[in-house]
Each structure stands twice: as structure tokens, then as C-alpha cells.
Scaffold this motif. Structure first.
Motif, mmCIF file in Angstrom:
data_model
loop_
_atom_site.group_PDB
_atom_site.id
_atom_site.type_symbol
_atom_site.label_atom_id
_atom_site.label_comp_id
_atom_site.label_asym_id
_atom_site.label_seq_id
_atom_site.Cartn_x
_atom_site.Cartn_y
_atom_site.Cartn_z
ATOM 1 N N ILE A 7 9.305 11.549 35.369
ATOM 2 C CA ILE A 7 7.950 11.955 35.740
ATOM 3 C C ILE A 7 7.733 11.659 37.216
ATOM 4 C CG2 ILE A 7 5.482 11.641 35.323
ATOM 5 C CD1 ILE A 7 6.961 13.085 33.059
ATOM 6 N N PHE A 8 7.518 12.716 37.978
ATOM 7 C CA PHE A 8 7.330 12.663 39.432
ATOM 8 C C PHE A 8 5.862 12.974 39.692
ATOM 9 C CE2 PHE A 8 7.019 14.657 43.546
ATOM 10 C CZ PHE A 8 8.085 14.262 44.346
ATOM 11 N N ASP A 9 5.110 11.981 40.134
ATOM 12 C CA ASP A 9 3.674 12.182 40.345
ATOM 13 C C ASP A 9 3.380 12.492 41.811
ATOM 14 O OD1 ASP A 9 0.885 10.977 41.215
ATOM 15 O OD2 ASP A 9 0.730 11.595 39.122
ATOM 16 N N THR A 10 2.684 13.588 42.051
ATOM 17 C CA THR A 10 2.353 13.977 43.419
ATOM 18 C C THR A 10 0.845 14.051 43.647
ATOM 19 O OG1 THR A 10 2.804 15.615 45.169
ATOM 20 C CG2 THR A 10 2.640 16.459 42.906
ATOM 21 N N THR A 11 0.083 13.251 42.894
ATOM 22 C CA THR A 11 -1.369 13.177 43.074
ATOM 23 C C THR A 11 -1.730 12.821 44.513
ATOM 24 O OG1 THR A 11 -1.612 12.433 40.775
ATOM 25 C CG2 THR A 11 -3.487 12.066 42.250
ATOM 26 N N LEU A 12 -0.988 11.898 45.094
ATOM 27 C CA LEU A 12 -1.321 11.395 46.426
ATOM 28 C C LEU A 12 -0.865 12.325 47.545
ATOM 29 C CD1 LEU A 12 -0.376 7.645 45.886
ATOM 30 C CD2 LEU A 12 -2.621 8.721 45.684
ATOM 31 N N ARG A 13 -0.084 13.342 47.209
ATOM 32 C CA ARG A 13 0.360 14.301 48.217
ATOM 33 C C ARG A 13 -0.166 15.699 47.899
ATOM 34 N NH1 ARG A 13 2.721 19.102 48.955
ATOM 35 N NH2 ARG A 13 4.259 18.659 47.329
ATOM 36 N N ASP A 14 0.350 16.353 46.862
ATOM 37 C CA ASP A 14 -0.096 17.711 46.546
ATOM 38 C C ASP A 14 -1.514 17.697 45.984
ATOM 39 O OD1 ASP A 14 -0.206 20.410 46.025
ATOM 40 O OD2 ASP A 14 1.807 20.524 45.221
ATOM 41 N N GLY A 15 -1.837 16.677 45.182
ATOM 42 C CA GLY A 15 -3.198 16.577 44.648
ATOM 43 C C GLY A 15 -4.231 16.428 45.738
ATOM 44 N N GLU A 16 -3.857 15.724 46.791
ATOM 45 C CA GLU A 16 -4.777 15.471 47.898
ATOM 46 C C GLU A 16 -5.086 16.746 48.680
ATOM 47 O OE1 GLU A 16 -5.246 12.127 51.412
ATOM 48 O OE2 GLU A 16 -3.400 13.238 51.230
ATOM 49 N N GLN A 17 -4.334 17.819 48.442
ATOM 50 C CA GLN A 17 -4.581 19.065 49.152
ATOM 51 C C GLN A 17 -5.757 19.853 48.587
ATOM 52 O OE1 GLN A 17 0.119 19.564 50.274
ATOM 53 N NE2 GLN A 17 -1.001 21.427 49.821
ATOM 54 N N GLU A 227 7.244 17.631 38.074
ATOM 55 C CA GLU A 227 6.333 17.209 39.134
ATOM 56 C C GLU A 227 4.916 17.564 38.694
ATOM 57 O OE1 GLU A 227 7.614 18.261 43.054
ATOM 58 O OE2 GLU A 227 9.644 17.522 42.653
ATOM 59 N N CYS A 228 4.022 16.587 38.754
ATOM 60 C CA CYS A 228 2.706 16.764 38.159
ATOM 61 C C CYS A 228 1.692 15.852 38.844
ATOM 62 C CB CYS A 228 2.760 16.474 36.661
ATOM 63 S SG CYS A 228 3.686 14.980 36.211
ATOM 64 N N THR A 229 0.427 15.994 38.488
ATOM 65 C CA THR A 229 -0.634 15.171 39.060
ATOM 66 C C THR A 229 -1.582 14.697 37.963
ATOM 67 O OG1 THR A 229 -2.094 17.066 39.474
ATOM 68 C CG2 THR A 229 -0.606 16.444 41.266
ATOM 69 N N ILE A 230 -2.246 13.586 38.221
ATOM 70 C CA ILE A 230 -3.285 13.096 37.311
ATOM 71 C C ILE A 230 -4.434 14.100 37.297
ATOM 72 C CG2 ILE A 230 -4.966 11.250 36.885
ATOM 73 C CD1 ILE A 230 -2.108 10.324 36.440
ATOM 74 N N ASN A 231 -4.896 14.452 36.120
ATOM 75 C CA ASN A 231 -5.989 15.415 35.905
ATOM 76 C C ASN A 231 -5.630 16.825 36.364
ATOM 77 O OD1 ASN A 231 -7.514 13.232 34.999
ATOM 78 N ND2 ASN A 231 -8.570 12.963 36.949
ATOM 79 N N GLY A 232 -4.352 17.067 36.693
ATOM 80 C CA GLY A 232 -3.979 18.383 37.200
ATOM 81 C C GLY A 232 -4.556 18.661 38.576
#
Length: 512
Positions: A7-17, A227-232
Motif C-alpha cells: 500500500i503506497f499512500d500519496t495523500t501528502l503528495r497527489d492528494g494535496e493537489q 497507489e492511493c489516498t485517504i478518502n480518495g
């Protein structure tokens, strides 16, 4: 023997966009600690080369997080890659994630490069990154819309150069599950050295299929990283949702037969933290983390659940962090009990000053409402007024009068660069009057493009959480404020957004 799904979380990078979702360094660190508690395998902490602020955030997270691999995104050039490596120096386990577009459309219109130039740059960038860190991920941006023959050539070369993970993004959310799964499988079958790397999927939700596409990439394509994010969370319609991927694989282990490191009991806390930090409210009917996810309104359903839970529930609410007993503290609770509850919620404040400030606000809130919920505590520590950063604008007090048949009026006291100033205004309602009173003093000229109110917990005594989104000179920011008085919460949210507009932190949007 079950394979492992990373599980690769990108909330702090892609989510922040997401427009207005940019976070401070301290907010990013707080969320990273919750992701570590959730036992996420890889945390993409940011894009170190995009700004000094993002570099510092990646560096801070790399130095603080010990259990998860910390990753920084970089474009396929030496400067970006060097900057990422420098930010990641303190990490226990680090990864550089480099990318370049490979679709004909992106190469011609965005990069203005020939396929040969793109191939060479991809090759050189992975070679350079591999000399700096052992773990290198490569993404062909807009990979799903790329020519299959060219994509095979690029990916074979970067694996030869030492890429340990190959991520195939559906950058614009164009894919459908069966075709995307087959696309990944075809790549793995055609590329001779495909077995030398872990294959990954990164899907956007423009057609509402990000989770389905990701799962197809895993089941049909043989990918072993999502690769995914919290809450999408993510730009446009968002990204693949971490909580949905995790619970789909766990609930249907009979089908996927995959193991994960994730401890799902921390999912709801992570969801709340991200929502309250960014101001992006979770819809009530959102799978797993929505307020209605485990609610049953139908009499037939209620009767079935009471007799046997599994008649209508395929997951247990407590397994993902929902708690029937949400009341944890009251006005007689001491500082140590408050600090302990923060730790249980995955919140770590860095200094005694921050803890004392949060506790003071907790006691103030406890005097105003008898029951303090986990959501209330998370709102307290998300309040920007307790951070160590000096804010341009601060809330002091507010009085307002509203009566049927009379035009509402508000008087507000705020601080501007540490000095108190008073503002007065009429308005169409008490909120409108209060925000106009603020604007009469700050004269920001910002346009409000979103105003949203959400009850933090489920009673009339609940705190109201207000999100305000402002736009000015091309910048879009969110401000969040919480208070039992909705009008006060609105003023706090507006000031929070103004503080973000005042901050000149630059960000470069990039997408893998």
C-alpha cells in the motif's frame, strides 16, 4: 501462500493537489504519523523540488518516520532527483519516484520532446537516481494512453537501469477495469525483464472507477502495489481510495488471496484527520468511512442486523475504527488524560507549548459542551492557532445581532500582524455580516468559491466545522474553523483561509 500487496499512500503528495488542500509541514507530519500507525508500506511525503516548503516537509517526515518507507516524487531530471535524495537523507527507508510522460499527446503538446528523447531521459534519470538510493520507482505519466510498443521499450530500459518498482498511471481516469487489467498483464508478458520489478497501479477517479481499475490491475494484471489516498483525496474527481482498496482486499480475501501490512482499526482516525486538516468533508454515504457506512434505516435491515449482524454487514464497524462509545473526556479530565487520548488518536504534538495550547482550548470547549468526542479533539489539534507558526490574522471576539425583519449586524475583533483591530458590517445573515466585517479590515479582495458547514458529532450541542474556500490571483486555498457557534466557526475558517492566502509558499503541480 498469499502474495503481499504493498500500500503506497500519496495523500501528502497527489492528494494535496486538490484545489486548496495544501498542508503545512506540521500538518503533513501529523498525517504521516497516522499513516505510520496505520502501517502503510510507502508514504509519498511530497515533491521535494517543487518548493522549499515541500522540501522541508519531506525532510521532516523522513527524519521522524521509522516504520514506513518515505518517498519523494521527482521529474526525470538530475536537479529534481538530487533534491529528493537530499530531503530523504534521514529516512530509515527511502525511495525516489521519478516520472516522465510517455503518451503521444503529452510528449508532443506538453514536453515538446520526441519519443527518442523521452526514452533517453527516462533511462538517464533512473540511472542517476539508482546511484543515490537503492529503491527507485518509475512512472510513465499518462501511461495508459501511451503506445504499447513504445511503453514496453521505455519500461524494459528503466528496469535494466535499476528501477525496482514500475508504476503504470491512469493519469486522467480514462481506463475501465477489464481493459486496464489486461493492459498491465500485457506489459508484464511482453517485457522480458518484467519479473525484476514490482508492478504498481495509480488510478484517478474521473469516471468513478479508480478503485475498480486498481483492483483489476491487481487481480488481472498481477500488480502488487496500489497507489492511493485517504478518502480518495486528489485533484479533479480524486484518486483511488485507500480505505476501499484495503477493505475490499481484506473482506474478499477468498478472491484476491493477498496479505497486507495495514492495521485497519486506524482507518477512521486517519480519515477524520485528513478531512479536518484539508477541509474536504467526507460524504455521509462514502464507503467504509462515511457517517452512514454502517447505518441501517430500513426496518427489515435493522431487524436482520439485530438477529445476525452478517445478514446485512460484510465488515465490522469496529474493525476500521468506528467506536460505539465516542465520549472520551469531559471538563474534569486532566492534562495527562488529554495527552494520552491524543496518543491513542495517533496525534503527536512536538512541543509542550503545543500540548498546553491544545489542552487550554480543550478546557475552554469542555466548559461550553458537556460531551467531548474524538472528532472534537481532532478539530482542536487541527486548529491552526495552536501551531508554532506566526499567523497574519487571528480571531479575538465576535458579537452579532440577528432578528426577523431586521438586517443582521456583526462586530468583530481580530489581530492583524499581532495588533488588534475592530470591524463592523451589516449582511444578509449573521455569517455574511461577520465575514464582511473581517473583510472591511483586511481588504483581501478574495472571492469565496465554497462555504460548507458540517456537524463534527451528532447532536445540537455539536461543534460546527466550517470550510471556506477562497480564490485570489489564481491561488485557491481552504480554511477550516470549528466552534459550537457556527458564526464564530465561520469567522475562524475565513481567517484561516486568509492566512493561507497570505503565505507565499509556492508549489509546482506534478502528477505520476
Amino acid at each position: 501462500m498469499a502474495d503481499k500487496l504493498i500500500i503506497f499512500d500519496t495523500t501528502l503528495r497527489d492528494g494535496e493537489q486538490s484545489p486548496g488542500a495544501s498542508m503545512t509541514r506540521d500538518e503533513k507530519l501529523r498525517i504521516a504519523r497516522q499513516l505510520e500507525r496505520l502501517r502503510v508500506d510507502v508514504i509519498e511525503a511530497g515533491f521535494a523540488a517543487s518548493s522549499n516548503g515541500d522540501f522541508e516537509a519531506v525532510q521532516t517526515i523522513a527524519n521522524a518516520i521509522r516504520e514506513s518507507t518515505i518517498c519523494s516524487l521527482s521529474r526525470a531530471n538530475d536537479r529534481d532527483i538530487s533534491r529528493a535524495a537530499e530531503a530523504l537523507k534521514g529516512a530509515n527507508s527511502s525511495r525516489i519516484h521519478t516520472f516522465i510522460a510517455t503518451s503521444a499527446l503529452h510528449m508532443e503538446k506538453k514536453l515538446r520532446m520526441t519519443p527518442e528523447q523521452v526514452l533517453e531521459q527516462a533511462k538517464q534519470s533512473v540511472r542517476f537516481a539508482r546511484n543515490l538510493v537503492a529503491d527507485v520507482e518509475f512512472s510513465p505519466e499518462d501511461g495508459y494512453r501511451s503506445d504499447m510498443d513504445f511503453l514496453c521499450k521505455v519500461l524494459e530500459v528503466v528496469i535494466q537501469e535499476g528501477a525496482t518498482t514500475i508504476n503504470v498511471p491512469d493519469t486522467v481516469g480514462y481506463a475501465v477495469p477489464e481493459l486496464y487489467g489486461e493492459f498491465i498483464r500485457t506489459l508484464r508478458e511482453r517485457i522480458p525483464n518484467s519479473d525484476k520489478a514490482i508492478w504498481s497501479v495509480h488510478c484517478h477517479n474521473d469516471l468513478g472507477m479508480a478503485v475498480a481499475n486498481s483492483l483489476a490491475g491487481v487481480k488481472i494484471g498481477g500488480a502488487r502495489q496500489v497507489e492511493c489516498t485517504i478518502n480518495g483525496l486528489g485533484e479533479r474527481a480524486g484518486n483511488c481510495s485507500l480505505e476501499e482498496i484495503v477493505m475490499a482486499v481484506k473482506t474478499r480475501k477468498d478472491y484476491f488471496n493477498l496479505e497486507m501490512n495495514i492495521d485497519p482499526v486506524h482507518i477512521v482516525a486517519a480519515s477524520r484527520m485528513v478531512s479536518q486538516t484539508t477541509g474536504f468533508v467526507v460524504q455521509p454515504n462514502k464507503a467504509v468511512v462515511g457517517a452512514n457506512a454502517f447505518a441501517h434505516a430500513s426496518g427489515i435491515h435493522q431487524d436482520g442486523v439485530l438477529k445476525a449482524r452478517d445478514t446485512y454487514e460484510i465488515m465490522r464497524a469496529e474493525d476500521v475504527g468506528w467506536s460505539a462509545n465516542k465520549i472520551v473526556l469531559g471538563k474534569l479530565s486532566g492534562r495527562n488524560a488529554f495527552k494520552q487520548r491524543l496518543q491513542e488518536l495517533g496525534v503527536s504534538l512536538d512541543s509542550e507549548m503545543e500540548i498546553n495550547a491544545a489542552f487550554a482550548r480543550f478546557k475552554e470547549l469542555a466548559d461550553r459542551k458537556s460531551e467531548i468526542f474524538d472528532e472534537d479533539i481532532l478539530a482542536l489539534v487541527s486548529d491552526e492557532s495552536i501551531t508554532s507558526e506566526k499567523e497574519q490574522y487571528g480571531f479575538v471576539s465576535l458579537s452579532q445581532h440577528s432578528e426577523t425583519g431586521e438586517r443582521p449586524h456583526a462586530s468583530i475583533v481580530i489581530t492583524v500582524d499581532g495588533k488588534e483591530t475592530h470591524g463592523d458590517s451589516d449582511g444578509n445573515g449573521p455569517v455574511d455580516a461577520s465575514l464582511k466585517a473581517i473583510e472591511s479590515q483586511v481588504k483581501s479582495g478574495a472571492e469565496m468559491i465554497l462555504y460548507s458547514v458540517n456537524a463534527i458529532s451528532g447532536s445540537t450541542e455539536s461543534q460546527g466545522e466550517v470550510t471556506v474556500r477562497l480564490q485570489n490571483s489564481g491561488r485557491v486555498v481552504n480554511g477550516v474553523g470549528a466552534d459550537p457557534d457556527i458564526v464564530v466557526a465561520s469567522a475562524k475558517a475565513y481567517l484561516s483561509a486568509l492566512n493561507k492566502l497570505h503565505s507565499k509558499a509556492d508549489r509546482v503541480a506534478a502528477q505520476g
